[in-house]
Design a protein around this motif. Sequence first.
Motif, PDB file in Angstrom:
ATOM      1  N   SER A 161       0.822  -1.214   0.000  1.00 42.20           N
ATOM      2  CA  SER A 161       0.000   0.000   0.000  1.00 42.20           C
ATOM      3  C   SER A 161       0.855   1.263   0.000  1.00 42.20           C
ATOM      4  CB  SER A 161      -0.938   0.009   1.212  1.00 42.20           C
ATOM      5  OG  SER A 161      -0.230   0.270   2.412  1.00 42.20           O
ATOM      6  N   ARG A 162       2.086   1.146   0.478  1.00 42.67           N
ATOM      7  CA  ARG A 162       2.986   2.297   0.511  1.00 42.67           C
ATOM      8  C   ARG A 162       3.851   2.388  -0.745  1.00 42.67           C
ATOM      9  NH1 ARG A 162       2.871   5.198   4.768  1.00 42.67           N
ATOM     10  NH2 ARG A 162       4.918   6.139   4.394  1.00 42.67           N
ATOM     11  N   GLY A 163       3.575   1.520  -1.710  1.00 42.22           N
ATOM     12  CA  GLY A 163       4.238   1.626  -2.998  1.00 42.22           C
ATOM     13  C   GLY A 163       5.446   0.742  -3.186  1.00 42.22           C
ATOM     14  N   TYR A 164       5.667  -0.205  -2.280  1.00 43.44           N
ATOM     15  CA  TYR A 164       6.820  -1.085  -2.447  1.00 43.44           C
ATOM     16  C   TYR A 164       6.486  -2.157  -3.478  1.00 43.44           C
ATOM     17  CZ  TYR A 164      11.123  -3.501  -1.275  1.00 43.44           C
ATOM     18  OH  TYR A 164      12.379  -4.063  -1.337  1.00 43.44           O
ATOM     19  N   CYS A 165       7.280  -2.215  -4.552  1.00 43.18           N
ATOM     20  CA  CYS A 165       6.963  -3.079  -5.691  1.00 43.18           C
ATOM     21  C   CYS A 165       7.867  -4.305  -5.808  1.00 43.18           C
ATOM     22  CB  CYS A 165       7.050  -2.281  -6.994  1.00 43.18           C
ATOM     23  SG  CYS A 165       5.951  -0.865  -7.066  1.00 43.18           S
ATOM     24  N   ASN A 166       8.886  -4.386  -4.992  1.00 41.22           N
ATOM     25  CA  ASN A 166       9.806  -5.515  -5.085  1.00 41.22           C
ATOM     26  C   ASN A 166       9.229  -6.749  -4.393  1.00 41.22           C
ATOM     27  OD1 ASN A 166      11.745  -4.171  -6.588  1.00 41.22           O
ATOM     28  ND2 ASN A 166      12.834  -3.426  -4.786  1.00 41.22           N
ATOM     29  N   PRO A 167       9.816  -7.922  -4.639  1.00 41.68           N
ATOM     30  CA  PRO A 167       9.286  -9.156  -4.041  1.00 41.68           C
ATOM     31  C   PRO A 167       9.267  -9.101  -2.514  1.00 41.68           C
ATOM     32  CG  PRO A 167      10.859  -9.666  -5.779  1.00 41.68           C
ATOM     33  CD  PRO A 167      10.944  -8.194  -5.554  1.00 41.68           C
ATOM     34  N   ILE A 168       8.233  -9.688  -1.942  1.00 40.23           N
ATOM     35  CA  ILE A 168       8.079  -9.748  -0.484  1.00 40.23           C
ATOM     36  C   ILE A 168       7.782 -11.193  -0.089  1.00 40.23           C
ATOM     37  CG2 ILE A 168       6.771  -8.944   1.522  1.00 40.23           C
ATOM     38  CD1 ILE A 168       5.979  -6.469  -0.175  1.00 40.23           C
ATOM     39  N   GLU A 169       8.568 -11.713   0.826  1.00 38.84           N
ATOM     40  CA  GLU A 169       8.329 -13.040   1.386  1.00 38.84           C
ATOM     41  C   GLU A 169       7.753 -12.891   2.791  1.00 38.84           C
ATOM     42  OE1 GLU A 169       8.860 -16.013  -0.052  1.00 38.84           O
ATOM     43  OE2 GLU A 169       9.716 -15.212  -1.913  1.00 38.84           O
ATOM     44  N   VAL A 170       6.803 -13.748   3.146  1.00 39.77           N
ATOM     45  CA  VAL A 170       6.234 -13.734   4.496  1.00 39.77           C
ATOM     46  C   VAL A 170       6.823 -14.913   5.271  1.00 39.77           C
ATOM     47  CG1 VAL A 170       4.136 -13.784   5.891  1.00 39.77           C
ATOM     48  CG2 VAL A 170       4.113 -12.685   3.635  1.00 39.77           C
ATOM     49  N   ILE A 171       7.689 -14.592   6.236  1.00 37.17           N
ATOM     50  CA  ILE A 171       8.382 -15.610   7.031  1.00 37.17           C
ATOM     51  C   ILE A 171       8.490 -15.087   8.463  1.00 37.17           C
ATOM     52  CG2 ILE A 171      10.472 -17.009   7.290  1.00 37.17           C
ATOM     53  CD1 ILE A 171      11.160 -16.270   4.361  1.00 37.17           C
ATOM     54  N   PRO A 172       8.099 -15.859   9.458  1.00 37.31           N
ATOM     55  CA  PRO A 172       8.276 -15.404  10.845  1.00 37.31           C
ATOM     56  C   PRO A 172       9.744 -15.132  11.149  1.00 37.31           C
ATOM     57  CG  PRO A 172       6.888 -17.361  10.748  1.00 37.31           C
ATOM     58  CD  PRO A 172       7.464 -17.182   9.382  1.00 37.31           C
ATOM     59  N   LEU A 173       9.990 -14.200  12.053  1.00 35.91           N
ATOM     60  CA  LEU A 173      11.367 -13.867  12.395  1.00 35.91           C
ATOM     61  C   LEU A 173      12.047 -14.998  13.151  1.00 35.91           C
ATOM     62  CD1 LEU A 173      13.531 -11.620  12.341  1.00 35.91           C
ATOM     63  CD2 LEU A 173      12.674 -10.870  14.565  1.00 35.91           C
ATOM     64  N   LEU A 174      11.320 -15.623  14.073  1.00 35.17           N
ATOM     65  CA  LEU A 174      11.911 -16.628  14.951  1.00 35.17           C
ATOM     66  C   LEU A 174      11.049 -17.884  14.999  1.00 35.17           C
ATOM     67  CD1 LEU A 174      12.825 -14.295  17.950  1.00 35.17           C
ATOM     68  CD2 LEU A 174      14.399 -15.125  16.182  1.00 35.17           C
ATOM     69  N   GLY A 175      11.694 -19.011  15.190  1.00 35.77           N
ATOM     70  CA  GLY A 175      10.992 -20.262  15.410  1.00 35.77           C
ATOM     71  C   GLY A 175      11.163 -20.703  16.854  1.00 35.77           C
ATOM     72  N   ALA A 176      11.127 -22.004  17.070  1.00 28.91           N
ATOM     73  CA  ALA A 176      11.339 -22.565  18.407  1.00 28.91           C
ATOM     74  C   ALA A 176      11.995 -23.934  18.249  1.00 28.91           C
ATOM     75  CB  ALA A 176      10.023 -22.680  19.167  1.00 28.91           C
ATOM     76  N   ASP A 177      12.678 -24.360  19.283  1.00 28.98           N
ATOM     77  CA  ASP A 177      13.396 -25.631  19.245  1.00 28.98           C
ATOM     78  C   ASP A 177      12.467 -26.779  19.623  1.00 28.98           C
ATOM     79  OD1 ASP A 177      15.955 -27.235  19.198  1.00 28.98           O
ATOM     80  OD2 ASP A 177      15.312 -27.574  21.271  1.00 28.98           O
ATOM     81  N   GLU A 178      12.392 -27.779  18.760  1.00 28.57           N
ATOM     82  CA  GLU A 178      11.450 -28.880  18.976  1.00 28.57           C
ATOM     83  C   GLU A 178      11.821 -29.767  20.158  1.00 28.57           C
ATOM     84  OE1 GLU A 178      14.044 -30.183  15.390  1.00 28.57           O
ATOM     85  OE2 GLU A 178      13.352 -28.339  16.369  1.00 28.57           O
ATOM     86  N   ASN A 179      13.081 -29.726  20.577  1.00 21.34           N
ATOM     87  CA  ASN A 179      13.493 -30.536  21.724  1.00 21.34           C
ATOM     88  C   ASN A 179      13.344 -29.788  23.047  1.00 21.34           C
ATOM     89  OD1 ASN A 179      14.317 -32.834  20.167  1.00 21.34           O
ATOM     90  ND2 ASN A 179      16.097 -31.645  19.514  1.00 21.34           N
ATOM     91  N   THR A 180      13.319 -28.469  22.972  1.00 21.57           N
ATOM     92  CA  THR A 180      13.076 -27.662  24.172  1.00 21.57           C
ATOM     93  C   THR A 180      11.583 -27.527  24.420  1.00 21.57           C
ATOM     94  OG1 THR A 180      15.111 -26.406  23.805  1.00 21.57           O
ATOM     95  CG2 THR A 180      13.461 -25.418  25.261  1.00 21.57           C
ATOM     96  N   TYR A 181      10.857 -27.218  23.353  1.00 22.11           N
ATOM     97  CA  TYR A 181       9.410 -27.059  23.457  1.00 22.11           C
ATOM     98  C   TYR A 181       8.733 -28.374  23.105  1.00 22.11           C
ATOM     99  CZ  TYR A 181      10.045 -22.059  24.034  1.00 22.11           C
ATOM    100  OH  TYR A 181      10.407 -20.827  24.519  1.00 22.11           O
ATOM    101  N   MET A 182       8.567 -29.191  24.106  1.00 27.65           N
ATOM    102  CA  MET A 182       7.854 -30.457  23.945  1.00 27.65           C
ATOM    103  C   MET A 182       7.239 -30.828  25.290  1.00 27.65           C
ATOM    104  SD  MET A 182      11.034 -33.174  23.657  1.00 27.65           S
ATOM    105  CE  MET A 182       9.894 -34.507  23.289  1.00 27.65           C
ATOM    106  N   ARG A 183       6.211 -31.639  25.228  1.00 28.90           N
ATOM    107  CA  ARG A 183       5.474 -31.963  26.451  1.00 28.90           C
ATOM    108  C   ARG A 183       6.265 -32.947  27.308  1.00 28.90           C
ATOM    109  NH1 ARG A 183       0.546 -30.270  27.545  1.00 28.90           N
ATOM    110  NH2 ARG A 183      -0.653 -31.248  29.222  1.00 28.90           N
ATOM    111  N   ARG A 184       6.494 -32.551  28.545  1.00 32.33           N
ATOM    112  CA  ARG A 184       7.153 -33.404  29.529  1.00 32.33           C
ATOM    113  C   ARG A 184       6.342 -33.361  30.823  1.00 32.33           C
ATOM    114  NH1 ARG A 184      11.586 -30.746  27.069  1.00 32.33           N
ATOM    115  NH2 ARG A 184      13.120 -32.174  26.148  1.00 32.33           N
ATOM    116  N   SER A 185       6.357 -34.450  31.535  1.00 28.93           N
ATOM    117  CA  SER A 185       5.602 -34.532  32.782  1.00 28.93           C
ATOM    118  C   SER A 185       6.163 -33.562  33.823  1.00 28.93           C
ATOM    119  CB  SER A 185       5.650 -35.962  33.321  1.00 28.93           C
ATOM    120  OG  SER A 185       4.958 -36.051  34.544  1.00 28.93           O
ATOM    121  N   GLN A 186       5.269 -32.823  34.466  1.00 30.05           N
ATOM    122  CA  GLN A 186       5.633 -31.899  35.547  1.00 30.05           C
ATOM    123  C   GLN A 186       4.706 -32.182  36.737  1.00 30.05           C
ATOM    124  OE1 GLN A 186       8.155 -29.737  35.347  1.00 30.05           O
ATOM    125  NE2 GLN A 186       8.599 -29.972  33.163  1.00 30.05           N
TER     126      GLN A 186
END
Length: 391
Positions: A161-186
């Motif tokens: 909308s502001r006139g930018y005509c070059n290619p734009i990719e939509v990608i989140p800045l950060l992900g998460a680690d699948e071994n850190t973020y996983m269900r463990r009994s607490q």
Amino acid sequence: MKLLVVGITYLSRINWDKYITMARLYPDSEFRVVFPERSKDNFGKELIGQAADFGNLKFIPLPAYLAQYETGHIYGNEFKKLIQEFRPDVILVEHGAFANSLAQAIWYKKKFSPTTKVIFFTWWNLPYKLPFPRNVIEKYNFQNTVGAITGNMDAKEILVSRGYCNPIEVIPLLGADENTYMRRSQPELREKYLEKEQVGLLYAGRILEQKGILTLLRAIKRLKKLELRTKWKLLLLGDGKLKPVVENFIRENRLEAVVTLLPAVDHYEVIKYMCISDIFILPSETMPYWKEQFGHVLVEAMACENVVVGSSSAEIPNVIGDAGFIFPEKNDEALASILARLVEHDQLRKEFAQKGRKRFLEHFTHTEIAKKTFEACRKFSSLREKIIATT
């Protein structure tokens, strides 16, 4: 490929993992990640940048002026020397379309590394007007970059909308680690806050108006009146200026038996609360001055096999996809209906817990985000600048 990344995000060690993963995936490429050597977070706490060398990846804190301002800060002569010596194929500046540091990177590359391509990342998802000289800086940046990465679809639409005509990719800045973020009994934590067989509902984040906390509490009030067969409880985890209002609402509506209000905890401690909960709610609400840019906590909750329930605000539906539930923002009746259904149906919770984990693994791990970001940079490295106008 030689990639130079400029991002204040990397003052925090917790955010390094994407580029550590990228360097491991592409050992023949060279990476440099630059950030201010010191700044302050949103709460005024001083942050001190740390240098680190991972072989083909180096994290480099540099002196910066006005470092507390993401779009306003600039770097000292060390930044110029780095571009001269490293001569990257691509410079990715993660400070937005009208950032001073983006203009600075363009200026230095023109003088010292003319074949380098410059791109930028932005989260900005609300319409805006820029005063002088910001509007001039944005126009210069638009004219001298070959592409952009946005963290959400709204940000892409804003750039167009502001006139930018070059290619734009939509990608989140950060992900998460699948071994850190996983269900463990607490077991100890669960026993402390939830009864046996009780369904755990969770909100973790800032206690602010725009986060939709009062809508959530109104839904909880409705849920309590339904007198469901299955026991349940909401854990509200966080701090913020709305907390006194929240405390009053809980007390006045006699919700103490079904709502436990807890203080904010360290980022990685939140994982433990996700592991004892079954349903995670993000009820964010669009404001004239703010709307949810991504909702990274949803990614973390899906990784920990919480069923995710989010409002229709901004990027939330795109993050959840078909792996959770969406309600119209500010609609406490609709939210209560979804929560009642999930509380009463164990099999439905199990089904969507697995869907959430699967969606996380397919789209939001550090590996997936690193691959998408690298491929976007490689594609942009072959493009030419276009002279374009801004509105």
